[in-house]
Design an enzyme around this catalytic site. Structure first.
Site, short mmCIF file in Angstrom:
data_model
loop_
_atom_site.label_atom_id
_atom_site.label_comp_id
_atom_site.label_asym_id
_atom_site.label_seq_id
_atom_site.Cartn_x
_atom_site.Cartn_y
_atom_site.Cartn_z
N ALA A 35 0.85 -1.19 0.00
CA ALA A 35 0.00 0.00 0.00
C ALA A 35 0.89 1.24 0.00
CB ALA A 35 -0.93 0.01 1.20
N PHE A 36 0.28 2.37 -0.36
CA PHE A 36 1.10 3.57 -0.58
C PHE A 36 1.79 4.03 0.68
CE2 PHE A 36 -0.59 7.54 1.20
CZ PHE A 36 -1.80 7.13 1.72
N LYS A 37 1.31 3.62 1.83
CA LYS A 37 1.91 4.11 3.07
C LYS A 37 3.36 3.67 3.24
CE LYS A 37 -2.41 5.03 5.39
NZ LYS A 37 -3.44 4.60 4.43
N ASP A 38 3.75 2.60 2.55
CA ASP A 38 5.17 2.19 2.59
C ASP A 38 6.10 3.29 2.08
OD1 ASP A 38 4.82 -0.47 3.56
OD2 ASP A 38 4.31 -1.16 1.55
N LEU B 108 6.57 5.38 5.12
CA LEU B 108 6.99 4.75 6.38
C LEU B 108 8.31 4.01 6.28
CD1 LEU B 108 3.46 3.94 7.69
CD2 LEU B 108 5.16 5.41 8.77
#
Ligand SMILES: *Cc1c(COP(=O)(O)O)cnc(C)c1O
Length: 462
Positions: free
Chosen positions: A108-111, A114
């Site tokens: 997901a784009f949060k990688d 993060l």
């Protein structure tokens, strides 16, 4: 570059202090004191760059207290684990561009943010001989991305609260199958908003925050917003190189207003984004705000795009700060009013300002499924439900004469059940997820009670 709080009582912070502080000590959110801009020539020079090179160009405008070579190395390491050489490739399908942001370890784009934040924390803790306990609430994707960002890292423990039974089975497995000693999964009996307000309350207890050296990974951390600014530039660079087109529209599936706020910052930096299209599911507070100035919270609906099942968007305060012309007292008053009444009112002039940058649409579950089904029939490409919300909104609102970029925020296999009901089959699981249901798990179920959660942290903090 110095950082200040939206509530006016924290100022003059260095970037590294802003990263370590997370939520500002006065309860506000941190922002750069000025937004740096790129000239047309500087923008053109981005066209030839790789993703990490471009990231360095953008990030170094905001970070002047980490030596350039160290920053380059941190960026390289953050994106080396992505499973695509372009990090965030652009795919053209059916007259629009899909910016695939899901090639990191948790799909997901949060990688994108993060992985960098985990590296920044490790780097800064090592330099200062400090420790940190990370606390975060997740509606699904943040938790696993944060856990993967810091698992096994020295001097960091992480506590992730997720709403029990309200994240997809794959999301839950991605979190609970990480069994490193420094990772604590808490399944909270409540909604995401309950979990998020517990986290905010814990951070508001300054003695407690100091005692446990608490750090944040939620989208309240400025470094996350900053890392997300990069891919707006990257998409523009690729498209303007390919088509010569200067302006574009970008459609963003939105929950906490973090991703689209990064697009707003990119636009303020001079990136020629014509319209930012804010796409929500039935949790429509933000699209009502943009379309009618109606910012009033309602109960949280469960939808097929659970990472957007949010009513109180934590990053919205950052945007308010600019809408109120950087008047911190006005932000404080508005946040108090919202806390008391659950709504905010805006003048016609303010609404006009908002609509110069943003357009919005609400896409319900039925339309989400139709979009996945039709897109698949037309192109063979499988959209995840969040991305489908953005594609549906983008098609409704896009300008006729401008390229449209739709941010693809998750891999479809993370939401296999919804995809199956749209196209009749589950998408193939990527290699990273093979056999995940058979791995050992580590998770604690806990009531939505700040006191109990603090006790748990007391026992397990580093
Ligand atoms: C987090 C998330 C969103 C929403 O992003 P915000 O920054 O919270 O607006 C959309 N789609 C997916 C898949 C997500 O994980």
């Amino acid at each position: 570059m110095k950082y200040c709080s939206t509530r006016g009582k924290v100022q003059g912070l260095k970037f590294t202090d802003a990263v370590m502080m997370g939520l500002a000590d006065d309860g506000g959110l941190l922002l750069p004191e000025e937004i740096p801009t790129f000239s047309k020539e500087e923008l053109s020079a981005l066209r030839q760059l790789s993703y990490p090179e471009l990231a360095f160009r953008v990030l170094s405008r905001y970070i002047d207290d980490i030596p350039a070579d160290d920053l380059k190395e941190l960026i390289d390491r953050s994106y080396a684990g992505f499973d695509h050489p372009e990090t965030t490739p652009l795919v053209k399908q059916d007259g629009l561009y899909i910016l695939e942001l899901f090639h990191g370890p948790t799909l997901a784009f949060k990688d994108v943010a993060l992985q960098l934040l985990g590296n920044l924390f490790e780097y800064l803790l090592e330099k200062t001989g400090r420790r940190m306990n990370i606390i975060g609430a997740t509606s699904g994707d943040t938790g696993s991305a944060a856990i993967y960002g810091v698992r096994g890292r020295k001097n960091i423990n992480i506590f992730i609260l997720h709403p029990k039974g309200r994240v997809s089975p794959i999301q839950e497995l991605q979190m609970t199958t990480v069994t490193d000693d420094n990772v604590f999964n808490l399944a909270v009996e409540g909604t995401f908003d309950d979990a998020q307000s517990i986290v905010k309350e814990i951070f508001g207890d300054l003695d407690y925050k100091e005692q446990h050296a608490l750090g944040a990974v939620n989208s309240i951390n400025w470094a996350r917003v900053l890392a997300q600014v990069v891919y707006y530039f990257y998409a523009w660079a690729r498209i303007s190189e390919e088509t010569g087109s200067e302006e574009l529209d970008v459609s963003v599936p939105t929950g906490n207003f973090g991703d689209i706020f990064a697009g707003y910052i990119a636009r303020q930096m001079g990136l020629p984004i014509h319209q930012l299209i804010l796409a929500t599911n039935a949790n429509s507070i933000l699209s009502r705000f943009i379309n009618n100035g109606d910012y009033s919270s309602a109960a949280v609906h469960q939808s097929l795009s659970p990472s957007m099942d949010i009513q109180v968007a934590s990053n919205f305060e950052r945007y308010l700060y600019y809408l109120y012309h950087k008047d911190a007292a006005a932000v404080c008053a508005a946040m108090d009013r919202f806390k008391q009444t659950g709504r905010l009112e805006f003048t016609a002039e303010q609404i006009a300002t908002v609509q110069q940058t943003f357009r919005a649409a609400t896409i319900d579950d039925a339309e989400t499924l139709l979009t996945i089904g039709n897109f698949y029939k037309e192109t063979g490409y499988i959209l995840d439900p969040h991305t489908a919300v953005g594609v549906a909104a983008g098609r409704k609102i896009r300008s006729a004469d401008q390229p449209l970029v739709c941010l693809a925020t998750a891999h479809p296999a993370k939401f296999g059940a919804a995809v199956k009901s749209a196209i009749g089959r589950e998408p193939e699981l990527p290699a990273a997820l093979h056999g995940i249901e058979k791995r050992p798990k580590r998770v604690t179920t806990i009531a939505a009670d700040t006191g109990l959660i603090k006790e748990f942290i007391d026992h397990n903090a580093i």
